[in-house]
Design a protein around this motif. Sequence first.
Motif, PDB file in Angstrom:
ATOM      1  N   SER A  77       5.809 -13.677  -9.417  1.00  0.00           N
ATOM      2  CA  SER A  77       4.870 -14.977  -9.358  1.00  0.00           C
ATOM      3  C   SER A  77       5.373 -16.082  -9.720  1.00  0.00           C
ATOM      4  O   SER A  77       5.343 -17.359  -9.225  1.00  0.00           O
ATOM      5  N   LYS A  78       6.219 -16.031 -11.044  1.00  0.00           N
ATOM      6  CA  LYS A  78       6.338 -17.401 -11.721  1.00  0.00           C
ATOM      7  C   LYS A  78       7.549 -17.804 -11.012  1.00  0.00           C
ATOM      8  O   LYS A  78       7.710 -18.974 -10.998  1.00  0.00           O
ATOM      9  N   THR A  79       8.558 -16.798 -10.821  1.00  0.00           N
ATOM     10  CA  THR A  79       9.734 -17.176  -9.977  1.00  0.00           C
ATOM     11  C   THR A  79       9.433 -18.064  -8.503  1.00  0.00           C
ATOM     12  O   THR A  79       9.799 -19.159  -8.101  1.00  0.00           O
ATOM     13  N   ASN A  85      11.073 -24.158  -4.513  1.00  0.00           N
ATOM     14  CA  ASN A  85      10.585 -25.305  -3.702  1.00  0.00           C
ATOM     15  C   ASN A  85       9.268 -25.010  -2.620  1.00  0.00           C
ATOM     16  O   ASN A  85       8.699 -25.704  -2.304  1.00  0.00           O
ATOM     17  N   ILE A  86       9.483 -23.576  -2.383  1.00  0.00           N
ATOM     18  CA  ILE A  86       8.691 -23.099  -1.148  1.00  0.00           C
ATOM     19  C   ILE A  86       7.212 -23.115  -1.485  1.00  0.00           C
ATOM     20  O   ILE A  86       6.346 -23.688  -0.734  1.00  0.00           O
ATOM     21  N   ILE A 138       6.877 -10.369  -1.262  1.00  0.00           N
ATOM     22  CA  ILE A 138       7.778 -10.030  -2.195  1.00  0.00           C
ATOM     23  C   ILE A 138       6.908  -8.948  -3.066  1.00  0.00           C
ATOM     24  O   ILE A 138       6.103  -9.353  -3.707  1.00  0.00           O
ATOM     25  N   PHE A 139       7.482  -7.692  -3.031  1.00  0.00           N
ATOM     26  CA  PHE A 139       6.771  -6.657  -3.732  1.00  0.00           C
ATOM     27  C   PHE A 139       7.960  -5.701  -4.519  1.00  0.00           C
ATOM     28  O   PHE A 139       8.955  -5.458  -4.031  1.00  0.00           O
ATOM     29  N   ASN A 180      14.646 -12.794 -11.056  1.00  0.00           N
ATOM     30  CA  ASN A 180      14.321 -14.077 -10.570  1.00  0.00           C
ATOM     31  C   ASN A 180      15.545 -14.800  -9.896  1.00  0.00           C
ATOM     32  O   ASN A 180      15.088 -15.584  -8.810  1.00  0.00           O
ATOM     33  N   LYS A 181      16.625 -14.525  -9.990  1.00  0.00           N
ATOM     34  CA  LYS A 181      17.900 -14.980  -9.306  1.00  0.00           C
ATOM     35  C   LYS A 181      17.833 -14.714  -7.921  1.00  0.00           C
ATOM     36  O   LYS A 181      18.169 -15.067  -6.788  1.00  0.00           O
ATOM     37  N   ILE A 182      17.830 -13.238  -7.696  1.00  0.00           N
ATOM     38  CA  ILE A 182      17.616 -12.661  -6.330  1.00  0.00           C
ATOM     39  C   ILE A 182      16.559 -13.200  -5.467  1.00  0.00           C
ATOM     40  O   ILE A 182      16.828 -13.654  -4.288  1.00  0.00           O
TER      41      ILE A 182
END
Length: 105
Positions: free
Chosen positions: A8-10, A15-16, A50-51, A87-89
């Motif tokens: 959720s932080k990512t 921008n989305i 995203i899960f 985060n990166k992925i």
Amino acid sequence: MEYLKIISKTFEEHNIYKIPELKYEKFTKSLNYPSSEGITFETNNFAGEIFYYSNGEMEYLEIEFLIFKSEKSEFKIIEKIKKSELNKIISEFLTERLTELKNVA
């Protein structure tokens, strides 16, 4: 819950998240879904989720994104992911999908 915080932080820093009509919901592990935690998101143009799944037998990240206008669906599954790579992925996947969305519009 630790993975949900990262997801959720990512998402909220990407921008989305700035798209005005975006609907976004978080899901924690529960009795009905003891192995998964994550988010779903949707606008009039796209939807996704995203899960992170984990139990004694499996551990993986699943990202899905659907662009309605082109009916194009993308997904990515990564097994045994390190928290430091999460985060990166997620960011890269979302950035690529937003670029595709702009090309369809």
